[in-house]
Design a protein around this motif. Structure first.
Motif, PDB file in Angstrom:
ATOM      1  N   ASN A 264      33.079  43.918  42.317  1.00 40.04           N
ATOM      2  CA  ASN A 264      31.917  43.993  41.432  1.00 40.04           C
ATOM      3  C   ASN A 264      30.947  42.648  41.543  1.00 40.04           C
ATOM      4  O   ASN A 264      31.860  41.623  41.293  1.00 40.04           O
ATOM      5  N   THR A 265      29.768  42.981  41.687  1.00 40.17           N
ATOM      6  CA  THR A 265      29.060  41.616  41.343  1.00 40.17           C
ATOM      7  C   THR A 265      27.879  42.029  40.974  1.00 40.17           C
ATOM      8  O   THR A 265      27.342  42.956  40.492  1.00 40.17           O
ATOM      9  N   SER A 266      27.101  40.596  40.323  1.00 43.47           N
ATOM     10  CA  SER A 266      25.913  40.968  39.579  1.00 43.47           C
ATOM     11  C   SER A 266      25.222  39.519  40.044  1.00 43.47           C
ATOM     12  O   SER A 266      25.664  38.447  40.431  1.00 43.47           O
ATOM     13  N   ALA A 267      23.893  39.403  39.364  1.00 41.42           N
ATOM     14  CA  ALA A 267      23.268  38.196  39.524  1.00 41.42           C
ATOM     15  C   ALA A 267      23.883  36.977  38.940  1.00 41.42           C
ATOM     16  O   ALA A 267      23.592  35.873  39.195  1.00 41.42           O
ATOM     17  N   THR A 268      24.728  37.312  37.718  1.00 38.11           N
ATOM     18  CA  THR A 268      25.603  36.393  36.986  1.00 38.11           C
ATOM     19  C   THR A 268      27.137  36.290  37.609  1.00 38.11           C
ATOM     20  O   THR A 268      27.722  35.281  36.934  1.00 38.11           O
ATOM     21  N   ARG A 269      27.270  37.157  38.059  1.00 41.67           N
ATOM     22  CA  ARG A 269      28.967  37.060  38.795  1.00 41.67           C
ATOM     23  C   ARG A 269      28.979  37.126  39.976  1.00 41.67           C
ATOM     24  O   ARG A 269      28.755  38.258  40.730  1.00 41.67           O
ATOM     25  N   TYR A 270      29.490  35.972  40.556  1.00 43.56           N
ATOM     26  CA  TYR A 270      29.611  35.895  41.918  1.00 43.56           C
ATOM     27  C   TYR A 270      31.057  35.949  42.709  1.00 43.56           C
ATOM     28  O   TYR A 270      31.506  35.353  43.519  1.00 43.56           O
ATOM     29  N   THR A 271      31.793  36.735  41.725  1.00 42.86           N
ATOM     30  CA  THR A 271      33.404  36.815  42.040  1.00 42.86           C
ATOM     31  C   THR A 271      33.651  38.126  42.191  1.00 42.86           C
ATOM     32  O   THR A 271      33.744  38.885  41.390  1.00 42.86           O
ATOM     33  N   PRO A 272      33.481  38.818  43.751  1.00 44.64           N
ATOM     34  CA  PRO A 272      33.691  40.105  43.949  1.00 44.64           C
ATOM     35  C   PRO A 272      35.073  40.857  43.479  1.00 44.64           C
ATOM     36  O   PRO A 272      35.124  41.697  42.776  1.00 44.64           O
ATOM     37  N   ILE A 273      35.919  40.012  43.689  1.00 46.43           N
ATOM     38  CA  ILE A 273      37.279  40.243  43.084  1.00 46.43           C
ATOM     39  C   ILE A 273      38.017  39.420  41.996  1.00 46.43           C
ATOM     40  O   ILE A 273      38.022  38.477  42.077  1.00 46.43           O
ATOM     41  N   SER A 274      38.314  40.407  40.817  1.00 50.05           N
ATOM     42  CA  SER A 274      39.028  39.609  39.778  1.00 50.05           C
ATOM     43  C   SER A 274      40.158  40.090  39.360  1.00 50.05           C
ATOM     44  O   SER A 274      40.857  39.517  38.271  1.00 50.05           O
ATOM     45  N   GLN A 275      40.898  41.131  40.141  1.00 46.10           N
ATOM     46  CA  GLN A 275      42.172  41.629  39.827  1.00 46.10           C
ATOM     47  C   GLN A 275      43.186  41.516  40.785  1.00 46.10           C
ATOM     48  O   GLN A 275      42.832  41.171  42.006  1.00 46.10           O
ATOM     49  N   ALA A 276      44.460  41.343  40.106  1.00 50.81           N
ATOM     50  CA  ALA A 276      45.579  41.022  41.057  1.00 50.81           C
ATOM     51  C   ALA A 276      46.971  41.677  40.554  1.00 50.81           C
ATOM     52  O   ALA A 276      46.679  42.112  39.103  1.00 50.81           O
ATOM     53  N   GLN A 277      47.962  41.621  41.219  1.00 52.36           N
ATOM     54  CA  GLN A 277      49.058  42.303  40.870  1.00 52.36           C
ATOM     55  C   GLN A 277      50.112  41.350  40.906  1.00 52.36           C
ATOM     56  O   GLN A 277      50.303  40.640  42.207  1.00 52.36           O
ATOM     57  N   ILE A 278      51.160  41.241  40.305  1.00 54.11           N
ATOM     58  CA  ILE A 278      52.289  40.171  40.236  1.00 54.11           C
ATOM     59  C   ILE A 278      53.220  41.304  41.088  1.00 54.11           C
ATOM     60  O   ILE A 278      53.662  42.011  40.754  1.00 54.11           O
TER      61      ILE A 278
END
Length: 403
Positions: A370-384
């Motif tokens: 997900n991105t938006s005009a104020t969010r330039y990080t497409p991926i913010s999820q991960a699994q340990i």
């Protein structure tokens, strides 16, 4: 009077038709009815040449895409140049791509220092720099650099995920930190502190850095071991991570060893370090691990392995950097398709900043870009995940740095 009205209407219709045609196809530099020319720099030589696998995978993916007709009849022409992991060389090669080759966009260029060196130039030229191979936060700041965007979770986000995991699973952890003395290391460390919150000051016993020019990090491991920490957060790149794993085993330090995902390759880090030495180390993943039997019958994994067999038959398909390049290329393809025939640089950035719940076949189920005009990080999820001697096994659910 009637003839004048008819003539005026005819002229108006002609003008409108001409404008409509112009609106249907709007092209920026490097774009034609048959081609979309893009560029990147990669460390095909130099100390980080391992990461050139990303560029090679992207080239292969666009070959596959072109073989099936390209995007709306346009073939992707990727010009991938060697920067030797040298910022001055990256600037030289990027200027060539923009000013001589006249590429539409820069896509997937690897390396934090190299991308730092070209960022201001590309933003001044208003050239889209998309899905860059760096986790530095400077590529997640649209208010300052509106033409630059990363792809993977940024380094602060990764550090936050580690901090959140430790708070939840090991609230009494005594933490030692080894980090690379550059933005890569410092951003991870900042995120770790943020993830730990108020407990960071008491949980982190010592932080020690190393320079990428150092031959080994053996002395740092000895110093950190002396703190009697039971968790080592190791924010290092592949060469040094392999050394750290070996040294921890050699000194018999009973520590939970957490690696940066930049050093999560089984083939290029854990195998050289020794699989037995590497057992139980921890990292984070946002992709499906190729060696994990869970994905043996997964449609996305089958698709990826078929691609590797056809287009990159001479390389080791378990090398995660190829998977990284594959996912990066898929994301760029998605954005290009959203552009339709409005292939201006402005519209490309607009669509790149409008990704909504996009899922990649090679990424973990439930992970959405997900991105938006104020969010330039497409991926913010991960699994340990934890290495069991053969592959990475999940030991947490998907953790989101933003939640």
């Amino acid at each position: 009077m009637t003839r004048k009205i008819i003539s005026a209407v005819a002229l108006l219709l002609t003008v409108c038709a001409s404008q409509a045609s112009a609106q249907q196809k709007s092209y920026g530099p490097g774009v034609s009815d048959k081609e979309i020319k893009i560029g990147q720099t990669m460390p095909y030589s130099g100390p980080a040449s391992t990461f050139a696998a990303i560029g090679k995978a992207m080239e292969a993916y666009f070959q596959k895409l072109n073989a099936s007709g390209g995007i709306n009849g346009r073939k992707i022409n990727l010009i991938s140049l060697d920067d030797g992991y040298s910022p001055p060389k990256a600037v030289e090669q990027t200027r060539r791509l923009v000013e001589s080759d006249e590429v539409f966009a820069i896509v997937g260029s690897f390396g934090t220092a190299s991308n730092f060196a070209t960022q201001k130039y590309l933003n001044a030229k208003k050239v889209p720099s998309l899905f860059l191979g760096t986790g530095a936060n400077r590529f997640s700041e649209p208010e300052i650099y509106p033409w630059s965007m990363g792809w993977q979770p940024n380094n602060v986000a990764k550090g936050k995920i580690y901090g959140k995991y430790l708070l939840r699973e090991r609230p009494d952890a005594r933490i030692a930190v080894l980090y690379q003395n550059d933005d890569f290391g410092r951003d991870h460390l900042r995120g770790l502190r943020e993830g730990l919150g108020d407990k960071a000051a008491t949980m982190i016993l010592k932080e020690l850095s190393y320079e990428i020019s150092e031959p080994t990090i053996d002395s740092q491991i000895q110093i950190l071991k002396a703190t009697n920490a039971n968790v080592l957060v190791d924010i290092s790149t592949p060469k040094f991570a392999a050394q750290a794993i070996k040294k921890v085993a050699e000194t018999k330090w009973p520590v939970l060893h957490m690696l940066s995902d930049a050093a999560a390759s089984i083939s290029s880090v854990l195998v050289p370090a020794g699989l037995e030495n590497s057992k139980d180390v921890i990292t984070l993943l946002y992709r499906k691990e190729i060696t994990d039997a869970r994905w043996a019958n997964d449609a996305g994994m089958k698709e990826y392995l078929a691609f590797m067999k056809e287009y990159m038959p001479s390389v080791d398909p378990t090398e995660v950097l190829y998977q990284f390049g594959y996912g990066t290329a898929q994301t760029f393809e998605h954005v290009l398709r959203q552009c339709g025939d409005d292939l201006t640089r402005e519209n490309l950035m607009k669509k790149a900043a409008s990704i909504k719940d996009f899922e990649l076949s090679s990424m973990l189920p439930g992970l959405k870009l997900n991105t938006s005009a104020t969010r330039y990080t497409p991926i913010s999820q991960a699994q340990i995940v934890q290495f069991d001697g053969v592959t990475w096994k999940p030991i947490s659910d998907l953790l989101d740095a933003d939640k």
